[in-house]
Design a protein around this motif. Structure first.
Motif, PDB file in Angstrom:
ATOM      1  N   LYS A   1       2.655  11.476  -4.603  1.00  0.00           N
ATOM      2  CA  LYS A   1       3.186  10.952  -5.873  1.00  0.00           C
ATOM      3  C   LYS A   1       4.212   9.843  -5.629  1.00  0.00           C
ATOM      4  CE  LYS A   1       4.621  13.357  -9.336  1.00  0.00           C
ATOM      5  NZ  LYS A   1       5.288  14.416 -10.136  1.00  0.00           N
ATOM      6  N   ASP A   2       5.111  10.077  -4.691  1.00  0.00           N
ATOM      7  CA  ASP A   2       6.130   9.071  -4.386  1.00  0.00           C
ATOM      8  C   ASP A   2       5.482   7.800  -3.829  1.00  0.00           C
ATOM      9  OD1 ASP A   2       8.098  10.882  -5.157  1.00  0.00           O
ATOM     10  OD2 ASP A   2       8.394  11.625  -3.117  1.00  0.00           O
ATOM     11  N   ALA A   3       4.479   7.981  -2.982  1.00  0.00           N
ATOM     12  CA  ALA A   3       3.813   6.831  -2.370  1.00  0.00           C
ATOM     13  C   ALA A   3       3.057   6.011  -3.416  1.00  0.00           C
ATOM     14  CB  ALA A   3       2.867   7.309  -1.279  1.00  0.00           C
ATOM     15  N   ILE A   4       2.332   6.680  -4.294  1.00  0.00           N
ATOM     16  CA  ILE A   4       1.587   5.973  -5.342  1.00  0.00           C
ATOM     17  C   ILE A   4       2.547   5.310  -6.320  1.00  0.00           C
ATOM     18  CG2 ILE A   4       0.079   6.293  -7.338  1.00  0.00           C
ATOM     19  CD1 ILE A   4      -1.458   6.278  -4.764  1.00  0.00           C
TER      20      ILE A   4
ATOM     21  N   CYS B   1       2.546   1.362  -7.306  1.00  0.00           N
ATOM     22  CA  CYS B   1       2.412   0.864  -8.681  1.00  0.00           C
ATOM     23  C   CYS B   1       3.592  -0.028  -9.063  1.00  0.00           C
ATOM     24  CB  CYS B   1       2.284   2.028  -9.656  1.00  0.00           C
ATOM     25  SG  CYS B   1       0.714   2.934  -9.524  1.00  0.00           S
ATOM     26  N   LEU B   2       4.789   0.323  -8.612  1.00  0.00           N
ATOM     27  CA  LEU B   2       5.945  -0.535  -8.868  1.00  0.00           C
ATOM     28  C   LEU B   2       5.763  -1.884  -8.180  1.00  0.00           C
ATOM     29  CD1 LEU B   2       8.867   2.029  -8.411  1.00  0.00           C
ATOM     30  CD2 LEU B   2       8.082   1.019 -10.563  1.00  0.00           C
ATOM     31  N   SER B   3       5.233  -1.865  -6.973  1.00  0.00           N
ATOM     32  CA  SER B   3       4.971  -3.109  -6.263  1.00  0.00           C
ATOM     33  C   SER B   3       3.912  -3.938  -6.985  1.00  0.00           C
ATOM     34  CB  SER B   3       4.507  -2.807  -4.829  1.00  0.00           C
ATOM     35  OG  SER B   3       4.136  -3.987  -4.152  1.00  0.00           O
TER      36      SER B   3
ATOM     37  N   PRO C   1     -10.838  -8.844   2.667  1.00  0.00           N
ATOM     38  CA  PRO C   1     -10.347  -7.732   3.487  1.00  0.00           C
ATOM     39  C   PRO C   1      -9.064  -7.104   2.971  1.00  0.00           C
ATOM     40  CG  PRO C   1     -10.069  -9.854   4.615  1.00  0.00           C
ATOM     41  CD  PRO C   1     -10.945 -10.101   3.433  1.00  0.00           C
ATOM     42  N   ALA C   2      -8.142  -7.898   2.434  1.00  0.00           N
ATOM     43  CA  ALA C   2      -6.900  -7.325   1.901  1.00  0.00           C
ATOM     44  C   ALA C   2      -7.191  -6.460   0.676  1.00  0.00           C
ATOM     45  CB  ALA C   2      -5.915  -8.431   1.550  1.00  0.00           C
ATOM     46  N   THR C   3      -8.118  -6.917  -0.150  1.00  0.00           N
ATOM     47  CA  THR C   3      -8.503  -6.146  -1.338  1.00  0.00           C
ATOM     48  C   THR C   3      -9.117  -4.814  -0.932  1.00  0.00           C
ATOM     49  OG1 THR C   3      -8.926  -8.212  -2.533  1.00  0.00           O
ATOM     50  CG2 THR C   3      -9.895  -6.192  -3.439  1.00  0.00           C
ATOM     51  N   LEU C   4     -10.045  -4.851  -0.002  1.00  0.00           N
ATOM     52  CA  LEU C   4     -10.717  -3.628   0.443  1.00  0.00           C
ATOM     53  C   LEU C   4      -9.737  -2.676   1.130  1.00  0.00           C
ATOM     54  CD1 LEU C   4     -13.992  -5.242   1.820  1.00  0.00           C
ATOM     55  CD2 LEU C   4     -13.726  -3.944  -0.309  1.00  0.00           C
ATOM     56  N   HIS C   5      -8.847  -3.231   1.949  1.00  0.00           N
ATOM     57  CA  HIS C   5      -7.850  -2.394   2.619  1.00  0.00           C
ATOM     58  C   HIS C   5      -6.937  -1.724   1.596  1.00  0.00           C
ATOM     59  CE1 HIS C   5      -4.755  -1.005   5.347  1.00  0.00           C
ATOM     60  NE2 HIS C   5      -3.861  -1.729   4.691  1.00  0.00           N
ATOM     61  N   HIS C   6      -6.545  -2.487   0.584  1.00  0.00           N
ATOM     62  CA  HIS C   6      -5.653  -1.923  -0.433  1.00  0.00           C
ATOM     63  C   HIS C   6      -6.322  -0.762  -1.158  1.00  0.00           C
ATOM     64  CE1 HIS C   6      -2.301  -2.048  -3.299  1.00  0.00           C
ATOM     65  NE2 HIS C   6      -3.205  -1.611  -4.144  1.00  0.00           N
ATOM     66  N   HIS C   7      -7.540  -0.976  -1.624  1.00  0.00           N
ATOM     67  CA  HIS C   7      -8.238   0.091  -2.347  1.00  0.00           C
ATOM     68  C   HIS C   7      -8.431   1.316  -1.459  1.00  0.00           C
ATOM     69  CE1 HIS C   7      -8.746  -2.225  -5.879  1.00  0.00           C
ATOM     70  NE2 HIS C   7      -9.720  -3.004  -5.451  1.00  0.00           N
TER      71      HIS C   7
ATOM     72  N   VAL D   1       0.857  -1.181   0.000  1.00  0.00           N
ATOM     73  CA  VAL D   1       0.000   0.000   0.000  1.00  0.00           C
ATOM     74  C   VAL D   1       0.893   1.232   0.000  1.00  0.00           C
ATOM     75  CG1 VAL D   1      -1.891  -1.175   1.177  1.00  0.00           C
ATOM     76  CG2 VAL D   1      -0.150   0.024   2.522  1.00  0.00           C
ATOM     77  N   PRO D   2       0.373   2.384  -0.427  1.00  0.00           N
ATOM     78  CA  PRO D   2       1.203   3.594  -0.455  1.00  0.00           C
ATOM     79  C   PRO D   2       1.672   3.961   0.952  1.00  0.00           C
ATOM     80  CG  PRO D   2      -0.833   3.898  -1.705  1.00  0.00           C
ATOM     81  CD  PRO D   2      -0.985   2.619  -0.953  1.00  0.00           C
ATOM     82  N   PRO D   3       2.976   4.145   1.146  1.00  0.00           N
ATOM     83  CA  PRO D   3       3.476   4.522   2.480  1.00  0.00           C
ATOM     84  C   PRO D   3       2.912   5.882   2.911  1.00  0.00           C
ATOM     85  CG  PRO D   3       5.272   3.781   1.054  1.00  0.00           C
ATOM     86  CD  PRO D   3       4.073   3.944   0.184  1.00  0.00           C
TER      87      PRO D   3
END
Length: 206
Positions: A65-68, A72-74, A97-103, A57-59
């Motif tokens: 921008k850096d986080a996204i 995306c690289l991951s 739950p992992a899918t929802l958390h990620h989004h 997930v984005p830090p």
């Protein structure tokens, strides 16, 4: 069971993930699996959730921008490990739950960056279209990766009639076949173009 299903999908493709195949892999009778899952759809849902769990997930401590970009690289790296997964990621109707958390984490990052709700929706859709599309394209490249592409380009050019397809010949001989060429370099180039464009759109307050 999910680990076994993931191994089958990675080795021979997700179409091979059947209740019968999993029973054989696990050394049990097929009907016994239904005591744990209602059917193949539940397994596919679990596999998709497992893939999303592998994507960073984005830090939170970085600019958006850096986080996204890192996210995306991951995502691309994960989809290279699981090339069967890309067509399934947005097609399941029972996200885990992992899918929802990620989004939710991606949306949070974009909103934290000051993007409007509408621009957040556009940005997420466009970024994932790029990531997923690139992943699909990489999954169908000739074996051997960048080296295989260079060899294919050389072979194709040799079959062209003299003087035909000059721009294809130019690209193949003066770019693809040159030392240091890497198809994968286009991913970060395209990703940065998208992120710069989204940042510019945010400045216009779309």
């Amino acid at each position: 069971m999910l680990e076994t299903a993931l191994g089958v999908a990675d080795r021979v493709g997700v179409d091979a993930v059947t209740m019968r195949r999993l029973a054989v892999e696990l050394g049990v009778k097929p009907m016994s699996l239904y005591h744990h899952v209602p059917g193949k759809d539940a397994i596919l849902d679990g596999l998709v959730d497992r893939v999303f769990a592998e994507i960073d997930v984005p830090p939170e401590g970085l600019p958006w921008k850096d986080a996204i970009r890192l996210r995306c690289l991951s995502a691309r790296a994960v989809l290279r490990r699981h090339p069967w997964a890309t067509p399934l990621l947005e097609g399941r109707t029972s996200p885990g739950p992992a899918t929802l958390h990620h989004h939710d984490a991606v949306l949070s990052c974009l909103r934290r960056g000051g993007l409007s709700l509408a621009l957040t929706a556009h940005a997420y859709a466009v970024l994932d279209s790029f990531v997923y599309g690139f992943a699909l394209q990489e999954a169908t490249l000739p074996s051997g990766g960048d080296e295989g592409i260079a060899e294919l380009a050389e072979h194709m050019v040799e079959t062209f009639p003299a003087g035909a397809y000059p721009h294809l010949v130019e690209l193949a001989t003066h770019h693809v076949q040159q030392p240091g060429y890497g198809f994968s370099a286009s991913f970060e180039f395209g990703l940065d173009l998208l992120l710069d464009g989204i940042e510019a759109a945010a400045g216009r307050r779309l």
